[in-house]
Structures are given as C-alpha cells and as structure tokens.
Design a protein around this motif. Sequence first.
Motif, short mmCIF file in Angstrom:
data_model
loop_
_atom_site.label_atom_id
_atom_site.label_comp_id
_atom_site.label_asym_id
_atom_site.label_seq_id
_atom_site.Cartn_x
_atom_site.Cartn_y
_atom_site.Cartn_z
N VAL A 51 0.84 -1.20 0.00
CA VAL A 51 0.00 0.00 0.00
C VAL A 51 0.87 1.25 0.00
O VAL A 51 1.84 1.33 0.76
CB VAL A 51 -0.90 0.03 1.26
N LYS A 52 0.51 2.21 -0.85
CA LYS A 52 1.08 3.56 -0.82
C LYS A 52 -0.09 4.53 -0.86
O LYS A 52 -0.93 4.44 -1.75
CB LYS A 52 1.99 3.82 -2.02
N VAL A 53 -0.13 5.46 0.10
CA VAL A 53 -1.23 6.42 0.19
C VAL A 53 -0.66 7.83 0.35
O VAL A 53 0.29 8.03 1.12
CB VAL A 53 -2.15 6.12 1.40
N THR A 54 -1.25 8.77 -0.37
CA THR A 54 -0.93 10.19 -0.21
C THR A 54 -2.23 10.92 0.07
O THR A 54 -3.20 10.76 -0.68
CB THR A 54 -0.26 10.76 -1.47
N VAL A 55 -2.27 11.67 1.16
CA VAL A 55 -3.46 12.40 1.59
C VAL A 55 -3.19 13.89 1.51
O VAL A 55 -2.13 14.36 1.96
CB VAL A 55 -3.84 12.01 3.04
N GLN A 56 -4.12 14.64 0.94
CA GLN A 56 -4.01 16.10 0.87
C GLN A 56 -4.53 16.71 2.17
O GLN A 56 -5.72 16.61 2.49
CB GLN A 56 -4.80 16.64 -0.32
N ILE A 57 -3.63 17.31 2.94
CA ILE A 57 -3.99 17.88 4.24
C ILE A 57 -5.08 18.94 4.11
O ILE A 57 -5.98 19.02 4.95
CB ILE A 57 -2.75 18.49 4.93
N ASP A 58 -5.03 19.72 3.05
CA ASP A 58 -6.00 20.80 2.86
C ASP A 58 -7.43 20.28 2.72
O ASP A 58 -8.38 21.05 2.80
CB ASP A 58 -5.61 21.63 1.63
N SER A 59 -7.60 18.97 2.56
CA SER A 59 -8.94 18.39 2.39
C SER A 59 -9.56 17.93 3.70
O SER A 59 -10.62 17.31 3.71
CB SER A 59 -8.89 17.22 1.41
N ILE A 60 -8.94 18.29 4.83
CA ILE A 60 -9.46 17.86 6.13
C ILE A 60 -10.86 18.42 6.36
O ILE A 60 -11.16 19.55 5.98
CB ILE A 60 -8.50 18.27 7.27
N ASP A 61 -11.73 17.60 6.94
CA ASP A 61 -13.11 18.00 7.18
C ASP A 61 -13.57 17.44 8.52
O ASP A 61 -13.68 16.22 8.69
CB ASP A 61 -14.00 17.48 6.06
N THR A 62 -13.81 18.33 9.48
CA THR A 62 -14.31 17.93 10.80
C THR A 62 -15.72 18.49 11.04
O THR A 62 -16.18 18.53 12.17
CB THR A 62 -13.38 18.41 11.93
N ASN A 63 -16.34 18.94 9.97
CA ASN A 63 -17.70 19.51 10.05
C ASN A 63 -17.72 20.83 10.83
O ASN A 63 -18.72 21.20 11.42
CB ASN A 63 -18.68 18.50 10.67
N ASP A 64 -16.58 21.53 10.82
CA ASP A 64 -16.48 22.83 11.49
C ASP A 64 -15.38 23.62 10.78
O ASP A 64 -14.19 23.33 10.95
CB ASP A 64 -16.13 22.64 12.97
N ALA A 65 -15.76 24.59 9.97
CA ALA A 65 -14.80 25.33 9.14
C ALA A 65 -13.72 26.02 9.96
O ALA A 65 -12.55 26.05 9.56
CB ALA A 65 -15.54 26.36 8.27
N GLN A 66 -14.08 26.57 11.12
CA GLN A 66 -13.10 27.24 11.97
C GLN A 66 -12.07 26.24 12.50
O GLN A 66 -10.87 26.50 12.48
CB GLN A 66 -13.80 27.97 13.12
N ARG A 67 -12.53 25.09 12.95
CA ARG A 67 -11.60 24.06 13.45
C ARG A 67 -10.73 23.55 12.30
O ARG A 67 -9.52 23.36 12.47
CB ARG A 67 -12.37 22.91 14.09
N ASP A 68 -11.34 23.34 11.12
CA ASP A 68 -10.56 22.88 9.96
C ASP A 68 -9.44 23.86 9.63
O ASP A 68 -8.30 23.45 9.37
CB ASP A 68 -11.45 22.68 8.75
N ALA A 69 -9.74 25.15 9.66
CA ALA A 69 -8.72 26.17 9.38
C ALA A 69 -7.60 26.11 10.42
O ALA A 69 -6.42 26.23 10.07
CB ALA A 69 -9.36 27.56 9.35
N HIS A 70 -7.95 25.89 11.69
CA HIS A 70 -6.94 25.78 12.74
C HIS A 70 -6.08 24.53 12.53
O HIS A 70 -4.85 24.57 12.67
CB HIS A 70 -7.60 25.75 14.12
N LEU A 71 -6.70 23.41 12.14
CA LEU A 71 -5.94 22.19 11.89
C LEU A 71 -4.99 22.34 10.70
O LEU A 71 -3.91 21.74 10.68
CB LEU A 71 -6.89 21.02 11.65
N LYS A 72 -5.36 23.16 9.72
CA LYS A 72 -4.50 23.40 8.56
C LYS A 72 -3.35 24.37 8.87
O LYS A 72 -2.38 24.43 8.12
CB LYS A 72 -5.32 23.95 7.39
N ALA A 73 -3.47 25.12 9.97
CA ALA A 73 -2.48 26.12 10.34
C ALA A 73 -1.26 25.46 11.00
O ALA A 73 -1.24 24.26 11.25
CB ALA A 73 -3.11 27.15 11.28
N ASP A 74 -0.25 26.27 11.30
CA ASP A 74 1.01 25.76 11.84
C ASP A 74 0.86 25.12 13.22
O ASP A 74 1.68 24.30 13.61
CB ASP A 74 2.06 26.87 11.87
N ASP A 75 -0.19 25.46 13.97
CA ASP A 75 -0.40 24.81 15.27
C ASP A 75 -0.53 23.30 15.12
O ASP A 75 -0.22 22.54 16.04
CB ASP A 75 -1.68 25.33 15.95
#
Length: 182
Positions: A51-75
């Motif tokens: 198995v080889k998998v590549t996931v695009q981090i920018d596609s994260i979805d937690t059903n909360d746009a503000q939380r998703d933006a925080h998860l995509k940030a440097d924190d």
Amino acid sequence: MQESAKWVIDPSHTKVGFSVRHFGISETDGFFRNYAATLTSEKEDFSDLAVKVTVQIDSIDTNDAQRDAHLKADDFFNAEKFPELKFESTRLEPTSAANEYKMHGNLTIRDIAKPVVFDLEFAGIVPKDPFGNTKAGFFISGSINRQDFGLSFNVLLGTGNLAVSDKVKINIPVQLVKAAQV
C-alpha cells in the motif's frame, strides 16, 4: 510467476477517518476528502498487500470550518508548508485470527516519518458487482500519538484535562476495485 493485481480505491465506499478525544469528555471525528492510493497484491487473500497512500492535508473536514482552518495552520498540520500526509506499508504480519493482519509501515506527517502498525481486516471479495467490477473490502484501524509527528498544540483546561488528546484513533473502511494486472 503470478501477476500482481492493481487495485484502486472506490471513493464512494472509502473514508480516511480519524477521531480525537475533546476536552477529555467527547470525541471529535474528521476525515480527509482527497487522497490517492496504489495497492497491489499477487495473492487472492491479500496476505502480500502493498500500500502507498498520499493524503491532501488541505482536504481535512471535521464539520467545522473554523476548526478545519486551525488544523491546517502551523499549530497542527501546516498544510501550506506540508501539504501531504503519506503512508507506505512495509509488511503484513498475520495474526491468529483468519483474515486479520498487523500492517506495518511508515507514516509521514510534517516531513516527520515514523514506523506505525495498524490493524487490517480483510473483509472479502465480490467477484462481480452489478456493473461487472471485482471489489475487495478492508477495515483499517489503530492509533497514533500526534506528538510524534509535531502536532503539539494544546491547551490545559481548568479541569486538568487537555483540550485535545494526544491519541488519534484511525478508522479507514476501504473498498477497492480491481483495475488491471501489472
């Protein structure tokens, strides 16, 4: 020598999901919408699955746009600097249960690569679906410590609980479609 079969992900029946404990009292679920995978096997029971998998981090979805933006940030992931998460299996280890394995591999997040082990259950094959496709199913699960990959942001609450647990549960139901012989 038997030819390897190439399998592709059926995206309408696959989910790259995760969950973390939130405030120590509940779980927050999420998944990644965009990913690509290459899977090969010479054996019908998939005991030699690679198995080889590549996931695009920018596609994260937690059903909360503000939380998703925080998860995509440097924190957390820093999707701008580290746009992909990668996994490559190194071997399957049979367990005492039929069709169950320990899938060993290397996981890379934020350019930090670490060995990981996930549980993999081979659920079976449908040799011909209503559209003539051969399909196979798996359930992949396990957990990682997010601190191991530089995802270290946290807040200590007045209750003594952390806002986000270090343990991240991984839950990936997978359906594959047989693509070709390679």
